[in-house]
Design a protein around this motif. Sequence first.
Motif, mmCIF file in Angstrom:
data_model
loop_
_atom_site.group_PDB
_atom_site.id
_atom_site.type_symbol
_atom_site.label_atom_id
_atom_site.label_comp_id
_atom_site.label_asym_id
_atom_site.label_seq_id
_atom_site.Cartn_x
_atom_site.Cartn_y
_atom_site.Cartn_z
ATOM 1 N N TYR A 54 0.834 -1.203 0.000
ATOM 2 C CA TYR A 54 0.000 0.000 0.000
ATOM 3 C C TYR A 54 0.869 1.253 0.000
ATOM 4 C CZ TYR A 54 -4.059 2.863 1.316
ATOM 5 O OH TYR A 54 -5.063 3.790 1.338
ATOM 6 N N ALA A 55 1.932 1.230 0.823
ATOM 7 C CA ALA A 55 2.845 2.377 0.898
ATOM 8 C C ALA A 55 3.604 2.564 -0.414
ATOM 9 C CB ALA A 55 3.814 2.195 2.051
ATOM 10 N N VAL A 56 3.985 1.468 -1.043
ATOM 11 C CA VAL A 56 4.701 1.544 -2.326
ATOM 12 C C VAL A 56 3.804 2.178 -3.397
ATOM 13 C CG1 VAL A 56 5.632 0.170 -4.230
ATOM 14 C CG2 VAL A 56 6.311 -0.328 -1.874
ATOM 15 N N VAL A 57 2.557 1.754 -3.452
ATOM 16 C CA VAL A 57 1.632 2.306 -4.445
ATOM 17 C C VAL A 57 1.409 3.796 -4.191
ATOM 18 C CG1 VAL A 57 -0.727 2.210 -5.330
ATOM 19 C CG2 VAL A 57 0.510 0.095 -4.855
ATOM 20 N N THR A 58 1.301 4.171 -2.918
ATOM 21 C CA THR A 58 1.166 5.592 -2.578
ATOM 22 C C THR A 58 2.377 6.382 -3.051
ATOM 23 O OG1 THR A 58 -0.107 4.974 -0.610
ATOM 24 C CG2 THR A 58 0.754 7.222 -0.705
ATOM 25 N N ALA A 59 3.568 5.838 -2.809
ATOM 26 C CA ALA A 59 4.802 6.506 -3.240
ATOM 27 C C ALA A 59 4.860 6.605 -4.766
ATOM 28 C CB ALA A 59 6.014 5.757 -2.703
ATOM 29 N N MET A 60 4.407 5.564 -5.468
ATOM 30 C CA MET A 60 4.393 5.602 -6.928
ATOM 31 C C MET A 60 3.527 6.753 -7.433
ATOM 32 S SD MET A 60 4.059 1.544 -7.947
ATOM 33 C CE MET A 60 3.742 1.940 -9.690
ATOM 34 N N ALA A 61 2.363 6.945 -6.828
ATOM 35 C CA ALA A 61 1.472 8.025 -7.251
ATOM 36 C C ALA A 61 2.109 9.388 -6.997
ATOM 37 C CB ALA A 61 0.138 7.909 -6.519
ATOM 38 N N ILE A 62 2.782 9.533 -5.857
ATOM 39 C CA ILE A 62 3.438 10.810 -5.537
ATOM 40 C C ILE A 62 4.569 11.094 -6.526
ATOM 41 C CG2 ILE A 62 4.835 12.033 -3.813
ATOM 42 C CD1 ILE A 62 3.255 10.493 -1.664
ATOM 43 N N ARG A 118 -0.668 18.227 -16.858
ATOM 44 C CA ARG A 118 -1.158 18.869 -15.624
ATOM 45 C C ARG A 118 -2.353 18.112 -15.047
ATOM 46 N NH1 ARG A 118 0.032 23.712 -18.604
ATOM 47 N NH2 ARG A 118 -2.148 23.839 -19.283
ATOM 48 N N TRP A 119 -3.302 17.737 -15.910
ATOM 49 C CA TRP A 119 -4.466 17.007 -15.410
ATOM 50 C C TRP A 119 -4.073 15.643 -14.839
ATOM 51 C CZ3 TRP A 119 -8.704 19.033 -13.971
ATOM 52 C CH2 TRP A 119 -9.279 20.108 -14.650
ATOM 53 N N THR A 120 -3.145 14.973 -15.521
ATOM 54 C CA THR A 120 -2.721 13.654 -15.038
ATOM 55 C C THR A 120 -1.949 13.782 -13.738
ATOM 56 O OG1 THR A 120 -2.540 12.970 -17.353
ATOM 57 C CG2 THR A 120 -1.603 11.506 -15.711
ATOM 58 N N ALA A 136 -1.840 12.988 -7.895
ATOM 59 C CA ALA A 136 -1.773 13.598 -6.563
ATOM 60 C C ALA A 136 -3.017 13.244 -5.754
ATOM 61 C CB ALA A 136 -1.630 15.115 -6.689
ATOM 62 N N SER A 137 -4.185 13.290 -6.404
ATOM 63 C CA SER A 137 -5.423 12.938 -5.688
ATOM 64 C C SER A 137 -5.434 11.460 -5.313
ATOM 65 C CB SER A 137 -6.641 13.276 -6.554
ATOM 66 O OG SER A 137 -6.720 12.413 -7.680
ATOM 67 N N LEU A 138 -4.838 10.622 -6.160
ATOM 68 C CA LEU A 138 -4.753 9.191 -5.855
ATOM 69 C C LEU A 138 -3.862 8.956 -4.644
ATOM 70 C CD1 LEU A 138 -5.592 6.359 -6.835
ATOM 71 C CD2 LEU A 138 -3.546 6.342 -8.268
ATOM 72 N N ALA A 139 -2.750 9.694 -4.575
ATOM 73 C CA ALA A 139 -1.855 9.579 -3.419
ATOM 74 C C ALA A 139 -2.546 10.054 -2.143
ATOM 75 C CB ALA A 139 -0.582 10.377 -3.666
ATOM 76 N N SER A 179 3.231 12.001 -9.970
ATOM 77 C CA SER A 179 2.692 13.359 -9.991
ATOM 78 C C SER A 179 3.808 14.397 -10.053
ATOM 79 C CB SER A 179 1.819 13.592 -8.753
ATOM 80 O OG SER A 179 1.327 14.918 -8.730
ATOM 81 N N CYS A 180 4.826 14.230 -9.210
ATOM 82 C CA CYS A 180 5.952 15.174 -9.199
ATOM 83 C C CYS A 180 6.710 15.136 -10.520
ATOM 84 C CB CYS A 180 6.889 14.856 -8.038
ATOM 85 S SG CYS A 180 6.172 15.170 -6.411
ATOM 86 N N TYR A 181 6.860 13.951 -11.080
ATOM 87 C CA TYR A 181 7.562 13.814 -12.359
ATOM 88 C C TYR A 181 6.864 14.628 -13.442
ATOM 89 C CZ TYR A 181 8.853 11.761 -16.834
ATOM 90 O OH TYR A 181 9.237 11.595 -18.135
ATOM 91 N N LEU A 182 5.528 14.484 -13.548
ATOM 92 C CA LEU A 182 4.795 15.188 -14.590
ATOM 93 C C LEU A 182 4.776 16.696 -14.363
ATOM 94 C CD1 LEU A 182 1.742 12.811 -15.140
ATOM 95 C CD2 LEU A 182 3.717 13.119 -16.631
#
Length: 372
Positions: free
Chosen positions: A15-23, A49-51, A56-59, A26-29
């Motif tokens: 769960y933490a890994v997936v959260t980190a992936m989303a963050i 920007r939308w993605t 970010a909202s997923l994280a 988001s920062c990458y884009l």
Amino acid sequence: MYDQIREDILYIMLYAVVTAMAIIASCYLLFRRGNAFAPDITTPARLRRWTAAFFASLALNHMWYMPIFFHISSEDTMMIDLIGGLLDSMILFPLAIAVLLAMLQDSRRPLWPVAVMAAPLVVGGALSVANRSYALLPIVYAYSLLMCLGLIIYMIRALRRYGRWLRDNYADLEHKEVWQSFVVLAIIILVFGVYAFTSEGQVYQYSMQVIIAMFICYLLWRVETLSDLSIPHAQPFPAEEKTTAPESIESHALSSATHENISQLLQQYCVDTQLYLQHDLSISQLAKAVGTNRFYLSQYFSGKGITYNAYINDLRISHFMSLYREAIATQRSFTAQQLAHESGYRSYSTFGIAFKQRTGQTVTAWMRDTAK
């Protein structure tokens, strides 16, 4: 169902890994200027920007549910769950739809209908929070599925229109088609369906996180490999001496004289110069090269009953056939891939599809028959 995962360290780590992936995604884009996936492609800034906002909202969604992993009361767990669903209705689902719409670059579609569609979900979620009850959730789930069905119907129509727009404006469709966005929509519906009807057990919990991780990777790849198709508006009338005489822009058909003039210009500035071999040649670029405008050129191809993409493909395939016959006659070594590239195609698979559509044969079969 949360009692089973509170003691599962492996699941909490996933769960933490997936959260980190989303963050990270988001920062990458948001902050990376270049493209790590496809350096030669410039992606649409609006889509990035939308993605990024969606990731970010997923994280934030994942972080909101983290207190459930600790031993809290059942009432607190219910409130976290209900408020999380409300936040998803207000932020996560609308952003997912906005990402899908941003992939369609033929026009900038308004986003206020997304807010209208999400309003009943928000109302249902707010009432559930106010009543501290799951009683309304089946109705909310049913409405969500109907909303997804309506979105699928809309996307089918929008993608058909988008496909026609691509063929009318671009010679090369690589990194431009977005039928893959249906995969995104399918994943969203799959995840929601699983959540709505089988949200029990550890297998479900693990499956959800794996699906979300795959979804993040896919969507990031999709955004980074989609070309920015912003087209500058063409001038309403020709500006150079070699252009046709101006006609009313509201006219739906060109005069026979104008039609013949454009045909001659195409022969002189596209066919004779082999301009059609240029990669990523758009109709706007071709119009500028021949000295007319995009509107006239579109009307010309429409009058002939073909698309711009079909016109360029026809010239390129004819060029390939000429190269092949010349190579056979001179007995020089070659490969079909090499000749396709010399004929203006970056992708051999794209060439193969276009070739079969025109000739009714595969490239290999045609080469075999021609060499006899």
